[in-house]
Scaffold this motif. Structure first.
Motif, PDB file in Angstrom:
ATOM      1  N   CYS A  12       0.846  -1.193   0.000  1.00 12.91           N
ATOM      2  CA  CYS A  12       0.000   0.000   0.000  1.00 12.91           C
ATOM      3  C   CYS A  12       0.881   1.242   0.000  1.00 12.91           C
ATOM      4  O   CYS A  12       1.798   1.366   0.808  1.00 12.91           O
ATOM      5  N   CYS A  15       0.501   5.703   2.426  1.00 14.76           N
ATOM      6  CA  CYS A  15       1.288   6.494   3.355  1.00 14.76           C
ATOM      7  C   CYS A  15       2.664   5.852   3.469  1.00 14.76           C
ATOM      8  O   CYS A  15       2.884   4.753   2.951  1.00 14.76           O
ATOM      9  N   SER A  17       4.152   4.296   5.562  1.00 16.32           N
ATOM     10  CA  SER A  17       4.329   3.030   6.273  1.00 16.32           C
ATOM     11  C   SER A  17       4.525   1.876   5.293  1.00 16.32           C
ATOM     12  O   SER A  17       5.102   0.858   5.633  1.00 16.32           O
ATOM     13  N   HIS A  18       4.002   2.019   4.077  1.00 17.45           N
ATOM     14  CA  HIS A  18       4.149   0.986   3.054  1.00 17.45           C
ATOM     15  C   HIS A  18       3.822  -0.397   3.577  1.00 17.45           C
ATOM     16  O   HIS A  18       4.626  -1.334   3.432  1.00 17.45           O
ATOM     17  N   CYS A  19       2.691  -0.534   4.209  1.00 18.58           N
ATOM     18  CA  CYS A  19       2.273  -1.852   4.698  1.00 18.58           C
ATOM     19  C   CYS A  19       2.125  -2.799   3.522  1.00 18.58           C
ATOM     20  O   CYS A  19       1.531  -2.431   2.507  1.00 18.58           O
ATOM     21  N   VAL A  21      -0.003  -5.642   2.188  1.00 18.73           N
ATOM     22  CA  VAL A  21      -1.373  -6.040   2.511  1.00 18.73           C
ATOM     23  C   VAL A  21      -1.802  -7.180   1.599  1.00 18.73           C
ATOM     24  O   VAL A  21      -1.143  -7.459   0.600  1.00 18.73           O
ATOM     25  N   PRO A  47      -1.394  -1.880  10.228  1.00 20.05           N
ATOM     26  CA  PRO A  47      -2.420  -1.359  11.129  1.00 20.05           C
ATOM     27  C   PRO A  47      -3.821  -1.327  10.536  1.00 20.05           C
ATOM     28  O   PRO A  47      -4.705  -0.721  11.106  1.00 20.05           O
ATOM     29  N   ILE A  48      -4.018  -1.999   9.426  1.00 23.52           N
ATOM     30  CA  ILE A  48      -5.338  -1.980   8.808  1.00 23.52           C
ATOM     31  C   ILE A  48      -6.403  -2.461   9.777  1.00 23.52           C
ATOM     32  O   ILE A  48      -7.458  -1.859   9.919  1.00 23.52           O
ATOM     33  N   PRO A 183       2.322   5.288  11.332  1.00 16.72           N
ATOM     34  CA  PRO A 183       1.463   4.598  12.304  1.00 16.72           C
ATOM     35  C   PRO A 183       2.146   3.405  12.994  1.00 16.72           C
ATOM     36  O   PRO A 183       2.012   3.254  14.212  1.00 16.72           O
TER      37      PRO A 183
END
Ligand SMILES: Nc1nc2c(c(=O)[nH]1)N[C@H]1C(S)=C(S)[C@@H](COP(=O)(O)OP(=O)(O)OC[C@H]3O[C@@H](n4cnc5c(=O)[nH]c(N)nc54)[C@H](O)[C@@H]3O)O[C@H]1N2
Ligand SMILES: Nc1nc2c(c(=O)[nH]1)N[C@H]1C(S)=C(S)[C@@H](COP(=O)(O)OP(=O)(O)OC[C@H]3O[C@@H](n4cnc5c(=O)[nH]c(N)nc54)[C@H](O)[C@@H]3O)O[C@H]1N2
Ligand code: SF4
Ligand SMILES: [Mo]
Length: 742
Positions: A12, A15, A17-19, A21, A47-48, A183
């Motif tokens: 993602c 933002c 954080s580039h999670c 997912v 953090p989703i 986050p």
């Protein structure tokens, strides 16, 4: 109905954080994104499930009817809102031909580009422009993370990477709203606080992290350098510094100690509005709770005195010996076995005579080629590679480029490509940006939406998003960790849309302009195969590997400098910077009053008595994005200005009233929200506002003049930071008054 359900890993990009997912796809249709259960850091980095609203709206975003699907060519006058759908072939051929003509007539430097906050594979953009021969890549580098990375290279020979580890005993959060900025780091900080770690926040506003902090230093905007120097003064005079580390590994301590004497806490209290006792308390808390981690955000980088403040703030971990230790600020170094984004850029291909033409580089030298050339050999000596992204850390100077477009001086700039950025909303001084963009011979925008910037273009190209492309993320070259994903969704569906990856634009223009030998990889997947090859993988193989597919996380080593020295000219941490000295700047931090302040300009302050800060982050919006996503907009329909109720009552402004905010540059309106967590002399407005629902043609441009903070901000090179050219987005003087309705 039962059907085929598939999950694909995506990174993602909504933002920093580039999670990574999981994209859930049913019968070929994206239904949602959710937590990636295979993520090695677990929910910390995803953090989703803890309520990331943007990620939850992914399917709504993806299928939004306003998303661009095909290339468009201007059919009327610029800004008239008349468009004709054309094929990709036609768009690319015509754009390439135009670029060729401009290059032949004015030189490659007449072609520039704007980038944004690093949400795409910008390394291929840099590659294209370096091969083209243009040094005029501009963007947000000077005011977004670029100062952090460059300052890291300058003082430590690498960029400290913000981490909070189980060992961390104190966290210093300077001008950064961690909860929204990063986050996952906020989750880690909360955990650390629960086990007793100290938390210090430096911010003019009582943001979420300030509420939880042990000490909140509520300073006057723009005075950070003085505050940090005050803390250094206390740490040195009370003998709280790490003598062994300083003796062995710091350059210029005596000179620093001398400079710090100018910043006695009592004097600093007058400058910053922070009581002297609190400054002492914070300095003691930070210096005596080792290991301590630190992070700073845009509260520092958006100031006229930004680089000086950053320098002082970086001295704090250095003299307390918190560098490269477990639980402190880490110098991770680059990914060794992966070809980094930086290596893809081919910076060496931009010839010296073209480097010299970079606009603004003769004046703002650190974040430009002169700085790069001084830093590069030292950083490479230790790490083998440079970090960061050339066009972000060493760009041309945007305000100087916009002026060159308008005036033709010192030479003409006639074409711009805007990709993954929205300068009409996010660049300072919108009126000037508008004038510049409208006067170009060729303006191309590649985006997901018809933004106010796109409305001024000659060609608008539909971009594939992070859901429609693979990605390799190396934390902007600052960390040794690499993560990857495959494309979750197709970027082209017959009869529905035909988007391209940003990579394809650069490659296809590159091939048309004679760069063919440098673009051997037909697809972004192939380009990533090449980057992962030294690690022994293709992209697909890397994703499929048994343990932690799609990740490479080399073990963390500490105190690496004991073997190699630091990557600076003196091989030590440069408290006294030989690089700044060589470039002709003050080698030590010095506080300077903002040019527009009640102290430096009392006359102006009579008309504009309040201090303006712009752009404090808020959810669920990300910069100028997401305004058209109904579920998100419903949660935050209007632009919000914060004002202390005492000041508001004085000005006859009620909570919820629409209010004009005016600076010497212009005025906008936002809705007032009372906020007690801020000094009554300070005003805060949100940035990023435009209204996709309003007409696109001029004069509306989707309401870009109504509430956009950058109508208020200043980009005059005279007022930019002397060292890196960053423009001040915070500290302007303003007045506010109620919008009268009759
Ligand atoms: N007044 C004020 N101004 C500010 C700030 C502030 O605090 N105050 N903050 C500044 C900071 S820190 C930053 S980083 C900048 C951000 O500046 P920008 O990066 O220009 O801001 P965005 O609104 O995110 O614009 C990105 C645009 O690119 C599109 N986009 C997103 N991802 C992609 C992609 O992968 N490919 C393509 N082709 N397009 C994409 C989006 O739809 C959007 O239109 O704003 C700066 N401006
Ligand atoms: N939801 C959401 N999240 C985002 C973004 C977004 O647009 N929306 N943008 C992303 C981007 S590109 C970035 S760069 C990061 C930025 O993330 P942060 O650095 O957290 O950015 P801000 O919230 O703009 O600024 C941090 C704080 O600086 C304070 N501040 C203002 N003036 C001063 C000052 O003079 N001194 C000090 N010390 N502090 C001051 C503000 O009150 C604010 O709380 O956020 C990222 N995350
Ligand atoms: S928007 Fe949400 S899911 Fe996406 S990277 Fe940021 S925190 Fe992670
Ligand atoms: Mo940013």
């Amino acid at each position: 109905m039962s059907g085929k359900t598939d999950t694909k890993k995506a990174i993602c990009m909504w933002c920093h954080s580039h999670c990574r997912v999981s994209a859930v796809i049913e019968n070929g249709r994206l239904v949602r994104v959710e937590e990636d259960k295979d993520h090695p850091w677990g929910s910390l980095f995803t953090p989703i499930t803890k309520g990331c609203l943007r990620a939850r709206a992914a399917a709504e975003w993806f299928y939004h009817p306003d998303r661009l699907g095909y290339p468009l060519k201007r059919a009327g006058e610029k800004g008239e809102g008349k468009w004709q759908r054309i094929s990709w072939e036609q768009a690319l051929d015509e754009i390439a031909e135009n670029l060729r003509q401009i290059k032949d007539k004015h030189g490659a430097e007449a072609i520039g580009n704007t980038s944004g906050t690093g949400r795409t594979h910008d390394e291929y953009r840099d590659r294209f422009f370096h091969l083209l021969g243009s040094p005029n890549s501009i963007g947000q580098g000077e005011i977004c993370w670029g100062p952090h990375i460059t300052a890291g290279h300058t003082f430590f020979g690498w960029t400290p990477f913000p981490v909070v580890r189980p060992e961390t005993n104190c966290i210093l959060a300077w001008g950064g709203g961690i909860p929204m900025y990063l986050p996952p780091l906020w989750h880690a900080s909360r955990k650390a606080m629960r086990r007793g770690a100290k938390f210090i926040v430096v911010d003019p506003r009582r943001i979420e992290s300030a509420e939880k902090a042990d000490i909140w230093l509520q300073l006057r905007p723009g005075t950070d350098c003085a505050l940090a120097m005050g803390m250094i003064n206390v740490i040195i005079s009370e003998g709280l510094y790490d003598k062994e580390f300083v003796d062995k590994w710091c350059h210029g301590f005596d000179k620093l100690a001398e400079r710090a004497q100018e910043y006695a806490p009592e004097k600093v209290a007058d400058i910053t509005w922070v009581p002297a006792e609190k400054i002492k308390e914070a300095a003691r808390m930070y210096a005596t709770n080792k290991p301590a981690g630190s992070i700073q955000g845009m509260g520092v980088e958006h100031l006229p005195n930004s680089m000086e403040a950053l320098h002082a703030r970086f001295i704090l971990p250095a003299i307390t010996g918190n560098i490269d230790i477990k639980g402190g600020d880490l110098l991770e170094g680059p990914p060794v076995k992966v070809i980094t984004a930086k290596e893809i850029e081919l910076a060496e291909k931009l010839p010296p005579e073209q480097r010299k033409k970079a606009l603004g580089a003769d004046r703002f030298k650190l974040m430009a080629w002169p700085g790069y050339e001084l830093l590069e050999p030292n950083v490479k000596r230790v790490w083998g590679k440079m970090g960061g992204d050339v066009a972000i850390e060493f760009p041309a100077h945007a305000p100087t480029v916009y002026r060159a477009i308008i005036t033709g001086k010192p030479y003409p700039v006639r074409a711009m490509i805007t990709l993954s950025s929205n300068p009409m909303v996010t660049q300072a001084n919108t009126k000037l940006v508008f004038k510049a963009l409208k006067s170009l011979d060729l303006y191309v925008v590649m985006d997901f939406w018809m933004t106010p910037s796109a409305e001024l273009a000659d060609y608008v190209l539909p971009a594939a998003s992070w859901l429609e492309r693979p990605h390799i993320h190396d934390m902007f070259g600052t960390s040794k960790t690499v993560l990857a994903c495959e494309a979750a969704m197709p970027s082209s569906v017959e009869g529905q849309y035909h988007r391209k990856r940003d990579y394809d634009l650069w490659r296809e223009l590159g091939i048309r302009l004679g760069q063919e030998e440098y673009w051997p990889w037909k697809t972004l997947e192939e380009a990533y195969d090449y980057r992962l090859a030294p690690l022994g993988y293709t992209l697909k193989g890397f994703m499929d590997k048994k343990e932690k597919g799609g990740f490479d996380i080399p073990p963390t080593l500490y105190k690496k400098y004991e073997k190699t020295g630091f990557g600076t000219p003196t091989r030590k941490v440069e408290l006294y910077s030989t690089v700044l000295e060589e470039l002709g700047y003050d080698p030590l931090p010095r506080y300077e009053e903002p040019h527009e302040s009640p102290v430096s300009n009392p006359e102006l302050a009579r008309e504009y008595p309040l201090i303006l800060i712009t752009g404090g982050r808020f959810n669920p919006m990300y910069h100028s994005e997401h305004r058209q996503i109904e579920s998100l907009r419903k949660r935050h329909p209007d632009p919000i200005m914060q004002l202390h109720p005492k000041k508001a009552e004085e000005l006859d402004i009620k909570d919820g009233d629409w209010v004009w905010i005016e600076t010497p540059r212009g005025r906008i309106r936002q809705r007032c929200r009372y906020f007690e967590g801020m000094d009554p002399r300070v005003v805060h407005v949100q940035h990023g506002w435009w209204f996709p629902e309003l007409p696109g043609e001029e004069p509306w441009l989707h309401g870009v003049w109504m509430s956009n903070a950058n109508v208020l901000t200043d980009d005059d090179p005279e007022h930019c930071n002397k060292i890196n050219g960053g423009w001040p987005l915070r500290t302007a003087l303003c007045k506010v008054y109620k919008v009268r309705t009759y």
